[in-house]
Design a protein around this motif. Structure first.
Motif, PDB file in Angstrom:
ATOM      1  N   THR A 176      -6.836  -5.931   2.124  1.00 33.51           N
ATOM      2  CA  THR A 176      -6.064  -6.788   1.530  1.00 33.51           C
ATOM      3  C   THR A 176      -5.696  -8.110   2.297  1.00 33.51           C
ATOM      4  O   THR A 176      -5.642  -9.083   1.909  1.00 33.51           O
ATOM      5  CB  THR A 176      -4.611  -6.106   1.133  1.00 33.51           C
ATOM      6  OG1 THR A 176      -4.938  -5.151   0.167  1.00 33.51           O
ATOM      7  CG2 THR A 176      -3.872  -7.119   0.222  1.00 33.51           C
ATOM      8  N   TYR A 234       0.961  -1.139  -0.108  1.00 31.88           N
ATOM      9  CA  TYR A 234       0.013  -0.096   0.003  1.00 31.88           C
ATOM     10  C   TYR A 234       0.841   1.440   0.082  1.00 31.88           C
ATOM     11  O   TYR A 234       0.515   2.363  -0.682  1.00 31.88           O
ATOM     12  CB  TYR A 234      -0.871   0.055   1.068  1.00 31.88           C
ATOM     13  CG  TYR A 234      -1.801   1.195   1.308  1.00 31.88           C
ATOM     14  CD1 TYR A 234      -2.754   1.496   0.257  1.00 31.88           C
ATOM     15  CD2 TYR A 234      -1.505   2.291   2.221  1.00 31.88           C
ATOM     16  CE1 TYR A 234      -3.736   2.596   0.568  1.00 31.88           C
ATOM     17  CE2 TYR A 234      -2.322   3.517   2.322  1.00 31.88           C
ATOM     18  CZ  TYR A 234      -3.430   3.480   1.462  1.00 31.88           C
ATOM     19  OH  TYR A 234      -4.185   4.447   1.526  1.00 31.88           O
ATOM     20  N   MET A 280      -5.708  -1.107   0.389  1.00 27.01           N
ATOM     21  CA  MET A 280      -5.454  -1.197   1.712  1.00 27.01           C
ATOM     22  C   MET A 280      -5.185  -2.157   2.669  1.00 27.01           C
ATOM     23  O   MET A 280      -5.769  -3.211   2.253  1.00 27.01           O
ATOM     24  CB  MET A 280      -6.903  -0.352   2.344  1.00 27.01           C
ATOM     25  CG  MET A 280      -7.212   1.296   1.721  1.00 27.01           C
ATOM     26  SD  MET A 280      -8.587   1.846   2.159  1.00 27.01           S
ATOM     27  CE  MET A 280      -8.921   1.244   3.772  1.00 27.01           C
TER      28      MET A 280
END
Length: 129
Positions: free
Chosen positions: A38, A25, A34
């Motif tokens: 994830t 990220y 994010m």
């Protein structure tokens, strides 16, 4: 003994996945990657592929959940030091809380309806008075 090792393994798996997702990220800066989103998706995928039951995964999650209470309480002191910022931004804080609550209720009920849950179940997931 094996449940302790399994619980620790699940905690380590979650932390490693979160650290990796955070790294990705920070590099990409895409909202779709994010870390919480994830990590959750990857953990679910791992559990499904390896056929690990959620109860087994939650052996570690149970320990983390028990630590959340003290963690939330420990945030009260730093928050109290910045009470002036909260007072200054009271309308956005209240507005965000109300909108977030309504969004959560509508989303939860909508998903339950789309999945074909009975009316009683849909009502049960909504907050009571």
């Amino acid at each position: 003994m094996s449940s302790i090792l399994l619980g620790l393994g699940m905690i380590i798996l979650t932390v490693v996945m979160y650290a990796g997702a955070t790294y990705v990220y920070r590099r990409l800066k895409w909202p779709i990657v994010m870390p919480v989103l994830t990590t959750t998706a990857i953990i679910v995928l791992i559990l499904v592929i390896t056929d690990i039951p959620l109860d087994t995964y939650m052996l570690g999650g149970q320990w983390i959940q028990e630590l959340l209470g003290p963690a939330v309480v420990s945030l009260a002191f730093p928050l109290s030091k910045h009470i002036h910022v909260l007072k200054k931004n009271i309308l956005p804080v209240i507005g965000g809380t109300i909108i977030g609550s309504i969004t959560g209720m509508v989303t939860g009920a909508s998903v339950a309806i789309l999945l074909g849950y009975p009316k009683e179940m849909v009502i049960a997931i909504l907050p009571n008075r």
